[in-house]
Every structure is written in structure tokens, then in C-alpha cells.
Design a protein around this motif. Structure first.
Motif, mmCIF file in Angstrom:
data_model
loop_
_atom_site.group_PDB
_atom_site.id
_atom_site.type_symbol
_atom_site.label_atom_id
_atom_site.label_comp_id
_atom_site.label_asym_id
_atom_site.label_seq_id
_atom_site.Cartn_x
_atom_site.Cartn_y
_atom_site.Cartn_z
ATOM 1 N N ILE A 69 0.873 -1.178 0.000
ATOM 2 C CA ILE A 69 0.000 0.000 0.000
ATOM 3 C C ILE A 69 0.904 1.220 0.000
ATOM 4 O O ILE A 69 1.843 1.319 0.797
ATOM 5 N N MET A 70 0.635 2.133 -0.909
ATOM 6 C CA MET A 70 1.453 3.330 -1.074
ATOM 7 C C MET A 70 0.654 4.589 -0.714
ATOM 8 O O MET A 70 -0.501 4.728 -1.118
ATOM 9 N N PHE A 71 1.285 5.480 0.007
ATOM 10 C CA PHE A 71 0.756 6.820 0.270
ATOM 11 C C PHE A 71 1.547 7.733 -0.655
ATOM 12 O O PHE A 71 2.712 8.023 -0.381
ATOM 13 N N GLY A 72 0.961 8.109 -1.769
ATOM 14 C CA GLY A 72 1.724 8.826 -2.790
ATOM 15 C C GLY A 72 2.799 7.888 -3.308
ATOM 16 O O GLY A 72 2.508 6.796 -3.776
ATOM 17 N N GLU A 73 4.062 8.272 -3.157
ATOM 18 C CA GLU A 73 5.193 7.451 -3.610
ATOM 19 C C GLU A 73 5.846 6.681 -2.461
ATOM 20 O O GLU A 73 6.865 6.017 -2.655
ATOM 21 N N THR A 74 5.276 6.769 -1.258
ATOM 22 C CA THR A 74 5.895 6.172 -0.075
ATOM 23 C C THR A 74 5.144 4.924 0.359
ATOM 24 O O THR A 74 3.936 4.973 0.610
ATOM 25 N N GLN A 75 5.872 3.819 0.476
ATOM 26 C CA GLN A 75 5.252 2.568 0.887
ATOM 27 C C GLN A 75 4.968 2.577 2.386
ATOM 28 O O GLN A 75 5.789 3.027 3.182
ATOM 29 N N ALA A 76 3.802 2.057 2.745
ATOM 30 C CA ALA A 76 3.411 1.957 4.143
ATOM 31 C C ALA A 76 3.746 0.574 4.691
ATOM 32 O O ALA A 76 3.787 -0.410 3.948
ATOM 33 N N LYS A 77 3.980 0.504 5.986
ATOM 34 C CA LYS A 77 4.165 -0.771 6.663
ATOM 35 C C LYS A 77 2.788 -1.340 6.976
ATOM 36 O O LYS A 77 1.880 -0.607 7.395
ATOM 37 N N LEU A 78 2.623 -2.649 6.765
ATOM 38 C CA LEU A 78 1.353 -3.308 7.068
ATOM 39 C C LEU A 78 1.509 -4.119 8.343
ATOM 40 O O LEU A 78 2.309 -5.054 8.404
ATOM 41 N N ALA A 79 0.746 -3.752 9.372
ATOM 42 C CA ALA A 79 0.790 -4.475 10.636
ATOM 43 C C ALA A 79 -0.105 -5.713 10.574
ATOM 44 O O ALA A 79 0.135 -6.687 11.274
ATOM 45 N N TYR A 80 -1.153 -5.675 9.747
ATOM 46 C CA TYR A 80 -2.050 -6.813 9.549
ATOM 47 C C TYR A 80 -2.680 -6.677 8.179
ATOM 48 O O TYR A 80 -3.074 -5.581 7.786
ATOM 49 N N VAL A 106 -4.054 12.780 -0.031
ATOM 50 C CA VAL A 106 -2.940 11.905 -0.379
ATOM 51 C C VAL A 106 -3.486 10.753 -1.214
ATOM 52 O O VAL A 106 -4.416 10.058 -0.793
ATOM 53 N N ALA A 107 -2.911 10.531 -2.382
ATOM 54 C CA ALA A 107 -3.337 9.417 -3.231
ATOM 55 C C ALA A 107 -2.859 8.103 -2.626
ATOM 56 O O ALA A 107 -1.691 7.961 -2.283
ATOM 57 N N LEU A 108 -3.780 7.155 -2.489
ATOM 58 C CA LEU A 108 -3.451 5.811 -2.023
ATOM 59 C C LEU A 108 -3.534 4.863 -3.205
ATOM 60 O O LEU A 108 -4.467 4.935 -3.999
ATOM 61 N N SER A 109 -2.581 3.976 -3.301
ATOM 62 C CA SER A 109 -2.639 2.950 -4.339
ATOM 63 C C SER A 109 -2.133 1.655 -3.726
ATOM 64 O O SER A 109 -1.573 1.642 -2.634
ATOM 65 N N PHE A 110 -2.338 0.550 -4.429
ATOM 66 C CA PHE A 110 -1.864 -0.725 -3.913
ATOM 67 C C PHE A 110 -1.425 -1.624 -5.056
ATOM 68 O O PHE A 110 -1.795 -1.425 -6.210
#
Length: 127
Positions: A69-80, A106-110
Motif C-alpha cells: 500500500i502506497m501513500f503517494g510514492e511512499t510505501q506503508a508498513k502493514l501491521a495486519y 494523499v493518493a493511495l494505491s496498492f
């Protein structure tokens, strides 16, 4: 503003992750970097341990396919990232908001198994 926001909640599971005051009468505030928010979705495929389609998810599971899962160009950590315990066919994603600049849209993409999703949703992030 013509943008579709992701369904996401803060830890209280009552307050939506949206720009403050986005919808009159609906409790909302932006997410903060480092905070874990909860998103929901459907159609993400098999999980382990296997929970057949149409059956109640009684405990934790994890998607078989890799998910980003990306917040703009930054990847997020997935806890679950698996089926939501206590629900049928609903996937839950506990997402740690990455350190990004304040932004109400903020654009979210996956990517699922390396394949980009076709829909772009939005969220709000503010320190």
C-alpha cells in the motif's frame, strides 16, 4: 472535492480518517505519520490459514499474495493484512501511516502480487 476517500478508521473504530469536518456530523480527522489506521476492502483473494469464501473469519489470517500500500510514492508498513476477524468476506488492513508531508488528499494505491490496483483512493495525513 470530487475525490473518493478510502474507508479508514482510527484506533477507536469510530473516527474516520478524513479531512477534519469533511462530512457534517461524522467524526473525522486526518491520520498522523506513525499512527496505525484500519482500512477495509473486499476481493483480495485467498488467505492462510484457509478460510473458504462465505465462512466467518474466526481469527487472524494473512493474504497469500504479497500486498503493498502506497501513500503517494511512499510505501506503508502493514501491521495486519487478512480477513477481518468476526466478519465474512471483509479484508482488514492495519496500516502504519508513513512519514509524509501534511496533505488532505494523499493518493493511495496498492499492488497485489505485484499487480497495481486500478482504483486510486485518497486519505488525509497531518502531523
Amino acid at each position: 472535492g470530487g475525490k473518493q476517500y478510502v474507508v479508514a478508521f482510527h484506533a477507536d473504530n469510530v473516527t474516520y480518517v478524513l479531512p477534519a469536518g469533511a462530512i457534517a456530523g461524522l467524526p473525522s480527522r486526518p491520520a498522523k505519520p506513525g499512527e496505525t489506521i484500519v482500512m477495509y476492502g473486499n476481493g483480495f483473494g485467498p488467505v492462510t490459514p484457509n478460510i473458504p469464501a462465505g465462512e466467518l473469519a474466526e481469527g487472524n489470517s494473512q493474504l497469500v499474495a504479497a500486498l503493498e500500500i502506497m501513500f503517494g510514492e511512499t510505501q506503508a508498513k502493514l501491521a495486519y493484512y487478512g480477513l477481518s476477524p468476526g466478519l465474512v468476506g471483509v479484508y482488514q488492513f492495519d496500516v502504519v501511516v508513513p512519514a509524509i508531508p501534511d496533505n488532505d488528499s494523499v493518493a493511495l494505491s496498492f499492488k497485489l502480487a505485484g499487480v497495481p490496483g486500478t482504483q486510486v483512493l485518497y486519505t488525509a495525513v497531518k502531523e
